[in-house]
Design a protein around this motif. Structure first.
Motif, PDB file in Angstrom:
ATOM      1  N   ASP A 148       0.780  -1.157   0.097  1.00  0.00           N
ATOM      2  CA  ASP A 148      -0.072   0.213  -0.091  1.00  0.00           C
ATOM      3  C   ASP A 148       0.911   1.186   0.041  1.00  0.00           C
ATOM      4  OD1 ASP A 148      -2.698  -1.445   0.674  1.00  0.00           O
ATOM      5  OD2 ASP A 148      -1.352  -2.212   1.964  1.00  0.00           O
ATOM      6  N   VAL A 149       1.974   1.116   0.532  1.00  0.00           N
ATOM      7  CA  VAL A 149       2.696   2.245   0.647  1.00  0.00           C
ATOM      8  C   VAL A 149       3.385   2.406  -0.576  1.00  0.00           C
ATOM      9  CG1 VAL A 149       5.202   3.025   1.659  1.00  0.00           C
ATOM     10  CG2 VAL A 149       3.541   1.951   2.931  1.00  0.00           C
ATOM     11  N   ASP A 150       3.759   1.530  -1.467  1.00  0.00           N
ATOM     12  CA  ASP A 150       4.244   1.657  -2.889  1.00  0.00           C
ATOM     13  C   ASP A 150       3.116   2.476  -3.562  1.00  0.00           C
ATOM     14  OD1 ASP A 150       6.602   0.367  -2.313  1.00  0.00           O
ATOM     15  OD2 ASP A 150       5.799  -1.878  -3.231  1.00  0.00           O
ATOM     16  N   ASN A 199      -1.230  11.814   1.060  1.00  0.00           N
ATOM     17  CA  ASN A 199      -1.714  10.471   0.940  1.00  0.00           C
ATOM     18  C   ASN A 199      -1.529   9.967   2.451  1.00  0.00           C
ATOM     19  OD1 ASN A 199      -1.942   9.519  -2.137  1.00  0.00           O
ATOM     20  ND2 ASN A 199      -0.084  10.750  -1.730  1.00  0.00           N
ATOM     21  N   VAL A 200      -2.503   9.381   2.762  1.00  0.00           N
ATOM     22  CA  VAL A 200      -2.545   8.943   4.352  1.00  0.00           C
ATOM     23  C   VAL A 200      -2.721   7.258   4.465  1.00  0.00           C
ATOM     24  CG1 VAL A 200      -3.462   9.311   6.814  1.00  0.00           C
ATOM     25  CG2 VAL A 200      -3.687  11.299   5.065  1.00  0.00           C
ATOM     26  N   VAL A 201      -1.649   6.863   5.126  1.00  0.00           N
ATOM     27  CA  VAL A 201      -1.460   5.381   5.313  1.00  0.00           C
ATOM     28  C   VAL A 201      -1.299   5.096   6.450  1.00  0.00           C
ATOM     29  CG1 VAL A 201      -0.494   4.838   2.879  1.00  0.00           C
ATOM     30  CG2 VAL A 201       0.894   5.555   4.562  1.00  0.00           C
ATOM     31  N   ALA A 218       4.390  -0.419   7.552  1.00  0.00           N
ATOM     32  CA  ALA A 218       4.523   0.712   6.651  1.00  0.00           C
ATOM     33  C   ALA A 218       5.217   1.793   6.950  1.00  0.00           C
ATOM     34  CB  ALA A 218       2.752   1.184   7.118  1.00  0.00           C
ATOM     35  N   GLY A 219       5.760   2.021   8.308  1.00  0.00           N
ATOM     36  CA  GLY A 219       6.769   3.124   8.426  1.00  0.00           C
ATOM     37  C   GLY A 219       8.196   2.903   7.868  1.00  0.00           C
ATOM     38  N   ALA A 220       8.414   1.600   7.851  1.00  0.00           N
ATOM     39  CA  ALA A 220       9.871   1.290   7.682  1.00  0.00           C
ATOM     40  C   ALA A 220       9.745   1.332   6.034  1.00  0.00           C
ATOM     41  CB  ALA A 220      10.307  -0.197   8.015  1.00  0.00           C
ATOM     42  N   ALA A 221       8.497   0.879   5.394  1.00  0.00           N
ATOM     43  CA  ALA A 221       8.489   0.729   3.896  1.00  0.00           C
ATOM     44  C   ALA A 221       8.426   2.349   3.246  1.00  0.00           C
ATOM     45  CB  ALA A 221       6.986   0.060   3.529  1.00  0.00           C
ATOM     46  N   LEU A 222       7.985   2.992   4.054  1.00  0.00           N
ATOM     47  CA  LEU A 222       8.155   4.294   3.708  1.00  0.00           C
ATOM     48  C   LEU A 222       9.741   5.047   3.660  1.00  0.00           C
ATOM     49  CD1 LEU A 222       6.300   6.809   2.543  1.00  0.00           C
ATOM     50  CD2 LEU A 222       5.801   7.245   5.142  1.00  0.00           C
TER      51      LEU A 222
END
Ligand code: NAI
Ligand code: MG
Length: 490
Positions: free
Chosen positions: A51-53, A211-213, A220-224
């Motif tokens: 989703d972060v992608d 965008n809000v994830v 999610a945080g690490a992916a960002l």
């Protein structure tokens, strides 16, 4: 006790990506609680790296094409101002939502968080039309000038203690300078960030610009932080995670700004207005349940006034109303989560074990058997080497220490790995300014505590992080400078 779900409140619960509400690709959701009642408010879609992608791709597209890069500065300024107006128009509802999700007293959400979030957008609205480059007098027949340009996609990772305000601190300057943003709210408190997304849409922010994830840090945080198309990470949270983020950001050489923990000294000299200092000490540690990065958690009292000061302090602490955060008279609400409450209670135990003297509080204060409440707690006889004086507790727990003279006060105050904030209380102008220079902290208050304004820079020395949020300083966090050379030789 307020009910878990106030039906008059909107509780959006999906991901906001590319101008659309969507479920997580995995279909997963996670529960969001009211910490005062322990009841579930709603389930929220749980973003992870896939989703972060999508969110980063949407932000990248919005940065490179579409209306955002073409928008005139006056229109962008109006847009930010409008967001501020919408926050003010919806302030009552948003404040109740914030209080329901975070547990902070409604008087704080209504009087501080919401007006400050609106003011932040309106302050940065003013900067949009004032971002200038320079012309540089270089030798030779060249014209050299600078452009101040946005980074592109900014990843904003924020904590749960001031959910909507931390979103505003990051989004307002990032958008004012022309970036696009993927915002990951804390897993404990995603609700006002999602309402903010609705407000952006109403205000006319183009799709993909924000965008809000909602999701968890390690996923999610690490992916960002890992994502190669994210150019900058703006983080507020724990020092431990700040270190991890800096390490992870090295792989893609992202620009990083970190606003981390603190153990801020609040120093009361014998010549201070003692009643004002008592109010300041109480506000310094019990405001926001002590879940405040700048909390005045180490109170230094000059030996000659120690007994009198402690007496006044304890009396005032005993008058603070602990309970239903929705009640307008409540001054100490519920800690954000069971985990945070247990951490705080663990420090209280450790303080007792270290030999500090418990003066008041020191135990949970459930309401009708529920909620993550802890009584305002004061320890006396603390030594600066104790864990109680060195580690960030992030709760309503005050460590009181004594000092002999100015040098002793400054030396003890600086004996900490942190350097976020500090305060001194004295009627002696010279002493105040000398102390302000000598203390290693990003903010020093004189005869006041916890005062902030969007126009004034905020950030840490030492292990409290780096980069200055707010004021014109934040513009540097969200822009890079380009030097343009033009050959004027015939
Ligand atoms: P945390 O630092 O884990 O959480 C803050 C944000 O970082 C959240 O959005 C979280 O999801 C995210 N995050 C966590 N791990 C991550 C990772 N590996 N990569 C990217 N993002 C990640 O803080 P937490 O666990 O909620 O609280 C622990 C302690 O941290 C508190 O007791 C307090 O001492 C301190 N803290 C300090 C804050 C401040 O304002 N300086 C705010 C919140 C917590
Ligand atoms: Mg954590």
């Amino acid at each position: 006790m307020s009910s878990a779900v106030d039906a008059s409140l909107r509780t959006p619960n999906q991901l906001w990506i590319g101008g659309e509400w969507r479920d997580a690709l995995s279909g997963k959701t996670f529960p969001v609680l009211n910490p005062a009642t322990e009841e579930e408010i709603t389930q929220v879609a749980e973003a992870d790296s896939a989703d972060v992608d999508l969110a980063v791709a949407a932000a990248q597209k919005a940065f490179e094409s579409g209306p955002w890069p073409k928008m005139s500065v006056t229109e962008r300024a109006r847009l930010l101002w409008r967001i501020g107006d919408l926050l003010l128009e919806n302030a009552d509802e948003l404040a109740r939502l914030e209080t329901m999700n975070n547990g902070k007293p409604i008087f704080e959400s209504r009087q501080v968080d919401l007006p400050a979030a609106a003011a932040c957008f309106q302050y940065y609205a003013g900067w949009v039309t004032k971002l200038e480059g320079a012309t540089i007098p270089v030798p030779g027949n060249y014209f050299n000038y600078t452009l101040r340009e946005p980074f592109g996609v900014v990843g904003a990772i924020i904590p749960w203690n001031f959910p909507i305000l931390m979103a505003a601190w990051k989004l307002a300057p990032a958008l004012a300078t022309g970036n696009t943003v993927v915002l990951k709210p804390a897993e404990e408190t995603p609700l006002t960030a999602l309402r903010l997304a609705e407000i952006f849409e109403t205000a006319g922010v183009p799709a993909g610009v924000v965008n809000v994830v909602p999701g968890f840090g390690p996923t999610a945080g690490a992916a960002l932080v890992r994502h190669p198309a994210v150019a900058k990470i703006a983080f507020t949270g724990s020092t431990a995670v700040g270190k991890e983020i800096m390490r992870a950001a090295a792989d893609t050489l992202k620009s990083v700004s970190l606003e981390l923990g603190g153990k801020s000294p609040n120093i009361v000299f014998a010549d201070a207005d003692l009643d004002a200092a008592v109010r300041g000490a109480i506000n310094g540690i019990f405001y926001g349940k002590g879940e405040v990065c700048a909390a005045g958690s180490r109170l230094f009292v000059e030996s000659s006034i120690h007994d009198l000061f402690l007496e006044k302090l304890t009396e005032r602490a005993g008058k603070l109303l602990v309970g239903d955060p929705m009640h307008p008279k409540t001054r100490v609400g519920a800690l954000v989560s069971r985990e945070q409450m247990n951490k705080v209670l663990g420090y209280i135990e450790s303080g007792r074990g270290e030999g500090a003297r418990l003066v008041c509080g020191g135990e949970p204060a459930p309401q009708n058997g529920k909620g993550f409440f802890v009584k305002p707690t004061i320890f006396d006889g603390v030594r600066n080497s104790m864990r109680l004086a060195q580690e960030e507790i992030f709760g309503p727990v005050l460590a009181t220490l004594e000092f002999r003279d100015v040098e002793d006060a400054i030396s003890q105050a600086n004996q900490t790995v942190y350097g976020l904030a500090a305060a001194v209380w004295t009627r002696d102008v010279k002493k105040a300014h000398k102390a302000a220079r000598a203390i290693k902290a990003g903010t020093v208050w004189v005869n006041t505590y916890n005062i902030l304004d969007t126009a004034s820079p905020f950030g840490g020395y030492k292990m409290s992080g780096f980069g200055r949020e707010l004021g014109k300083h934040a513009l540097d966090l969200y822009t890079q400078v380009k030097s343009v050379w033009v050959d004027l030789n015939d």
